[in-house]
Design a protein around this motif. Structure first.
Motif, mmCIF file in Angstrom:
data_model
loop_
_atom_site.group_PDB
_atom_site.id
_atom_site.type_symbol
_atom_site.label_atom_id
_atom_site.label_comp_id
_atom_site.label_asym_id
_atom_site.label_seq_id
_atom_site.Cartn_x
_atom_site.Cartn_y
_atom_site.Cartn_z
ATOM 1 N N THR A 158 45.682 43.577 40.476
ATOM 2 C CA THR A 158 45.191 43.287 39.131
ATOM 3 C C THR A 158 44.960 44.558 38.321
ATOM 4 O OG1 THR A 158 44.189 41.210 39.823
ATOM 5 C CG2 THR A 158 43.345 42.192 37.807
ATOM 6 N N ASP A 202 37.446 46.058 39.781
ATOM 7 C CA ASP A 202 36.482 45.028 39.407
ATOM 8 C C ASP A 202 35.079 45.586 39.549
ATOM 9 O OD1 ASP A 202 35.172 43.994 42.109
ATOM 10 O OD2 ASP A 202 37.278 44.419 42.466
ATOM 11 N N ARG A 218 45.257 34.391 41.122
ATOM 12 C CA ARG A 218 46.281 34.491 40.081
ATOM 13 C C ARG A 218 47.395 33.504 40.371
ATOM 14 N NH1 ARG A 218 47.548 40.700 40.023
ATOM 15 N NH2 ARG A 218 49.580 39.819 40.549
ATOM 16 N N THR A 228 41.918 38.648 43.727
ATOM 17 C CA THR A 228 41.883 37.930 42.456
ATOM 18 C C THR A 228 42.752 36.685 42.516
ATOM 19 O OG1 THR A 228 41.634 40.049 41.324
ATOM 20 C CG2 THR A 228 42.236 38.150 39.979
ATOM 21 N N SER A 253 37.820 39.529 32.805
ATOM 22 C CA SER A 253 37.122 39.100 34.019
ATOM 23 C C SER A 253 38.113 38.456 34.982
ATOM 24 C CB SER A 253 36.008 38.105 33.680
ATOM 25 O OG SER A 253 36.531 36.956 33.069
ATOM 26 N N GLU A 254 37.692 38.318 36.229
ATOM 27 C CA GLU A 254 38.540 37.727 37.255
ATOM 28 C C GLU A 254 37.692 36.987 38.276
ATOM 29 O OE1 GLU A 254 40.666 40.912 39.079
ATOM 30 O OE2 GLU A 254 38.867 42.046 39.552
ATOM 31 N N GLU A 255 38.308 35.996 38.920
ATOM 32 C CA GLU A 255 37.652 35.235 39.977
ATOM 33 C C GLU A 255 38.264 35.618 41.318
ATOM 34 O OE1 GLU A 255 36.289 31.037 37.975
ATOM 35 O OE2 GLU A 255 38.418 31.274 38.459
ATOM 36 N N PHE A 256 37.417 35.713 42.350
ATOM 37 C CA PHE A 256 37.863 36.060 43.691
ATOM 38 C C PHE A 256 37.890 34.824 44.579
ATOM 39 C CE2 PHE A 256 35.776 40.501 43.196
ATOM 40 C CZ PHE A 256 36.861 40.925 42.456
ATOM 41 N N SER A 259 33.990 38.470 38.609
ATOM 42 C CA SER A 259 33.761 39.882 38.367
ATOM 43 C C SER A 259 34.492 40.313 37.102
ATOM 44 C CB SER A 259 34.242 40.716 39.561
ATOM 45 O OG SER A 259 33.884 42.074 39.404
#
Length: 262
Positions: free
Chosen positions: A150, A193, A100, A98, A217-220, A116
């Motif tokens: 996360t 996720d 961050r 993730t 939600s989160e971005e990879f 995700s």
């Protein structure tokens, strides 16, 4: 002239040779990548062949073709991954990481390659709670998490009371160990996720299920040592893969077409 790149079981991406020519050419440079292989469908061990496979492996194979690098993989546990990359022990790492701000202080990230959502995984017969609020309201229920991930912070701040020492959180070194504890009834909830959660649930033959609404939600992204000269060329490759449909073809292959447990 057109070059056809097969990246999905049914999907095919057509990319012009001119588009490849516009990519940076790193002259076959060796790039050492750390991965854990416990995060289906992004990266995991094929039960049939014993080989590591997944979305990230396919994506890196395509990146390698586009910017002309030679890839070497080494297995590394998640808890050691960010420290090892920050110390320059590897060129990059992939593990569904993730993006961050706190991690940006230690490593550089690529541009996002996947978005995700955080999902709640429970035993297949769980009926004591149906969402984050009803889990939090029952003091007897326990959650599994990996420290520094996360899911750990979501459990603490979005599900429980914000206390990182909350005794209702049981820490495990790997996500696989968390799911084993969940199956054994030692904990009642694990967070992941959506990419990994859907993969594990699909492979569980009903032993696991997903409940409630997504918890954000989160971005990879891939991670690199600070100041790495690989960031920009890999970003260019990811951007071209988003533009020409390669990333979507990978999503189709691994999230829709791949059958776990076969």
């Amino acid at each position: 002239m057109i070059k056809t790149v097969a990246v999905g079981l049914a999907a095919t991406v057509v990319l012009s040779v001119a588009a490849y020519a516009e990519m940076p050419d790193l002259g076959g440079r060796e790039v050492v990548i750390a991965s854990e292989n416990t995060y289906p469908p992004l990266q995991f061990i094929d039960p049939a062949s014993g080989d590591p496979i997944g979305w990230e492996y396919d994506a890196v194979a395509e990146i390698a073709k586009r910017i002309n690098i030679s890839v070497v993989y080494e297995n590394l546990s998640w808890d050691a991954m960010i420290p090892a990359i920050s110390e320059g022990q590897y060129d990059l790492a992939m593990n569904g990481i993730t993006i961050r701000k706190d991690r940006m202080e230690k490593v550089d990230f690529s541009r996002p390659y996947l978005l995700s959502e955080m999902l709640m995984i429970v035993a297949g017969d769980e009926d004591r709670f149906t969402d984050a609020a009803s889990f939090a309201a029952n003091p007897d229920l326990l959650a599994a998490a990996q420290p520094g991930t996360t899911p750990f912070y979501v459990t603490v701040y979005d599900v429980l009371d914000g206390d990182e020492a909350n005794p209702r959180i049981k820490l495990f070194e790997t996500f696989g160990a968390s799911l084993q504890a969940l199956r054994a009834g030692d904990v009642d909830l694990a967070l992941s996720d959506s990419t990994a959660a859907n993969g594990y649930v699909a492979a569980s033959d009903g032993a696991l299920k997903i409940i409630g609404e997504p918890l954000g939600s989160e971005e990879f992204g891939f991670i690199f040592p600070k100041g790495s000269d690989l960031v920009e060329p890999i970003n260019e490759a990811i951007a071209s893969m988003a533009e020409d449909g390669t990333l979507e073809a990978l999503n189709t292959k691994w999230f829709l077409e791949y059958s776990f447990g076969q």
